[in-house]
Design an enzyme around this catalytic site. Structure first.
Site, PDB file in Angstrom:
ATOM      1  CG  HIS A  65      -2.066  -0.972   1.080  1.00 41.43           C
ATOM      2  ND1 HIS A  65      -2.554  -1.719   2.123  1.00 41.43           N
ATOM      3  CD2 HIS A  65      -2.788  -1.329  -0.008  1.00 41.43           C
ATOM      4  CE1 HIS A  65      -3.535  -2.479   1.710  1.00 41.43           C
ATOM      5  NE2 HIS A  65      -3.708  -2.268   0.410  1.00 41.43           N
ATOM      6  CD  GLU A  68      -0.697   0.516   4.397  1.00 40.15           C
ATOM      7  OE1 GLU A  68      -1.933   0.533   4.283  1.00 40.15           O
ATOM      8  OE2 GLU A  68      -0.026  -0.549   4.407  1.00 40.15           O
ATOM      9  CG  HIS A 193      -0.177  -3.961   5.168  1.00 38.24           C
ATOM     10  ND1 HIS A 193      -1.110  -3.600   4.226  1.00 38.24           N
ATOM     11  CD2 HIS A 193       0.233  -5.208   4.802  1.00 38.24           C
ATOM     12  CE1 HIS A 193      -1.276  -4.560   3.356  1.00 38.24           C
ATOM     13  NE2 HIS A 193      -0.468  -5.553   3.674  1.00 38.24           N
ATOM     14  CD  GLU A 267      -2.453  -2.657   9.184  1.00 37.43           C
ATOM     15  OE1 GLU A 267      -1.673  -2.379   8.273  1.00 37.43           O
ATOM     16  OE2 GLU A 267      -3.539  -2.058   9.364  1.00 37.43           O
TER      17      GLU A 267
HETATM   18  N1  LIG Z   1      -5.757 -10.691   4.172  1.00 38.82           N
HETATM   19  C1  LIG Z   1      -5.692  -9.441   4.716  1.00 38.82           C
HETATM   20  N2  LIG Z   1      -4.873  -9.208   5.750  1.00 38.82           N
HETATM   21  C2  LIG Z   1      -4.795  -7.989   6.302  1.00 38.82           C
HETATM   22  C3  LIG Z   1      -5.555  -6.926   5.844  1.00 38.82           C
HETATM   23  C4  LIG Z   1      -5.463  -5.570   6.475  1.00 38.82           C
HETATM   24  C5  LIG Z   1      -4.783  -4.543   5.568  1.00 38.82           C
HETATM   25  C6  LIG Z   1      -4.507  -3.297   6.381  1.00 38.82           C
HETATM   26 SE1  LIG Z   1      -3.901  -1.792   5.409  1.00 38.82          SE
HETATM   27  C7  LIG Z   1      -5.659  -4.181   4.365  1.00 38.82           C
HETATM   28  O1  LIG Z   1      -6.727  -3.604   4.539  1.00 38.82           O
HETATM   29  O2  LIG Z   1      -5.243  -4.521   3.237  1.00 38.82           O
HETATM   30  C8  LIG Z   1      -6.421  -7.140   4.760  1.00 38.82           C
HETATM   31  C9  LIG Z   1      -6.489  -8.397   4.202  1.00 38.82           C
HETATM   32 CL1  LIG Z   1      -7.521  -8.704   2.863  1.00 38.82          CL
HETATM   33 ZN   LIG Z   2      -1.960  -1.754   4.081  1.00 38.73          ZN
HETATM   34 ZN   LIG Z   3      -3.059  -0.728   7.191  1.00 41.51          ZN
END
Ligand SMILES: Nc1ncc(C[C@H](C[SeH])C(=O)O)cc1Cl
Ligand SMILES: [Zn+2]
Ligand SMILES: [Zn+2]
Ligand SMILES: [Zn+2]
Length: 305
Positions: A65, A68, A193, A267
């Site tokens: 992302h 981040e 992340h 995170e």
């Molecule tokens: N499998 C996953 N594991 C963690 C997350 C949280 C992150 C946090 Se930025 C997201 O929203 O992509 C989202 C998904 Cl789909």
């Molecule tokens: Zn993220």
């Molecule tokens: Zn995040």
């Protein structure tokens, strides 16, 4: 010039990658696993004692992302720490002698560059969507894991747009292709992340518990405790669906279902005061504490090879 305590531009990260790879030839090498939508190279670093035989491996990506920024900062920090403590830190020395650690410092290279040059809050890729002026898809909704069933949007203008199909985003496909090619040796997958201070593991696409839930939880709790031991930073560990939100198409769920037994999403700091705009003054403490968590997981994986 490049700094481990600054948020480096894409160009600075790229030149840093090249200087790292040309420094310790017997401990580190680089390979490009493909190009991004806009043609930037996705350059992977391979850490580990050169060996004629194939070694088990850990794969870690940062910067999926774009906004981040603490995430790519951590991948750079990890590489520095690994190279500088190999030979003196017994655990790192043992790890790099016995395993390889693949580090992808910036997965979403187009988005990362865009946050530096245009929109600091950009999250997605920069691919052009047909029939709309809205750009990009969420690479962490684009993996083939319950693709687009929950916690994702099929609206290209949404920040959680799942893409036109699974692996429609070349950046996700390049990573998936590499992991598929190497799945017999990749024993752990870590994706970094921010923010919220969470250590997440499968599943996000369902509230069902993973087959190895108790082991994943045990290791996550050990890693969080290791992290907290340095500055007292508190992390919450748990399956993503219940711990953050249900969402499909994530890279961790995909890697786990492919057979990568230890699959985690970090995170990093903070819990919302600065959010994605974490001050550069917090890069060092964040990276130092996160090193302890990553080393904890790596040690566990190594012990359970
Ligand atoms: N499998 C996953 N594991 C963690 C997350 C949280 C992150 C946090 Se930025 C997201 O929203 O992509 C989202 C998904 Cl789909
Ligand atoms: Zn993220
Ligand atoms: Zn995040
Ligand atoms: Zn170059």
């Amino acid at each position: 010039t490049h700094s481990y305590t600054k948020y480096n531009s894409f160009d600075k990260v790229q030149s840093w990658i090249h200087s790292m790879a040309s420094s310790n030839a017997d401990l580190i090498s680089k390979q490009t696993i493909g190009n991004s939508y806009e043609g930037r190279p996705m350059t992977l670093l391979k850490l580990g004692k050169k060996s004629s035989s194939v070694k088990p491996a850990i794969f870690m990506d940062c910067g999926i992302h774009a906004r981040e920024w603490i995430s790519p900062a951590f991948c750079q920090w990890f590489v520095k720490e690994a190279l500088s403590t190999y030979g003196s830190d017994s655990q790192m020395t043992s790890l790099l002698n016995e395993m390889d650690v693949y580090v992808l410092p910036v997965l979403n290279v187009d988005g990362y560059d865009y946050t530096h040059k245009s929109n600091r809050m950009w999250r997605k890729t920069r691919s052009r969507n047909s029939g709309t002026s809205c750009i990009g898809a969420d690479p962490n909704r684009n993996f083939d894991a319950g693709w687009c069933t929950v916690g994702a949007s099929n609206n290209p203008c949404s920040d959680t747009y799942c893409g036109s199909r699974a692996e429609s985003e070349i950046e996700a496909k390049n990573v998936a292709d590499f992991i598929r090619r190497n799945k017999s040796v990749i024993k752990a997958y870590l994706t970094v992340h921010s923010y919220s201070q969470l250590l997440l593991f499968p599943y996000a696409y369902t509230f069902e518990l993973a087959a190895t839930h108790s082991e994943l939880m045990k290791v996550a709790e050990g890693a969080s405790a290791a992290l907290r031991s340095l500055y007292g930073t508190r992390y919450t560990s748990g399956p993503a669906a219940a711990t953050i939100y249900p969402a499909a198409g994530g890279s961790d769920d995909w890697a786990y279902d492919l057979g990568v037994k230890y699959s985690y999403t970090f995170e990093l700091r903070d819990t919302g005061r600065y959010g994605f705009l974490l001050p550069e003054s917090q890069i060092k403490p964040t990276c130092e504490e996160t090193m302890l968590a990553v080393k904890y997981i790596a040690a566990y994986v190594q012990k359970n090879l």
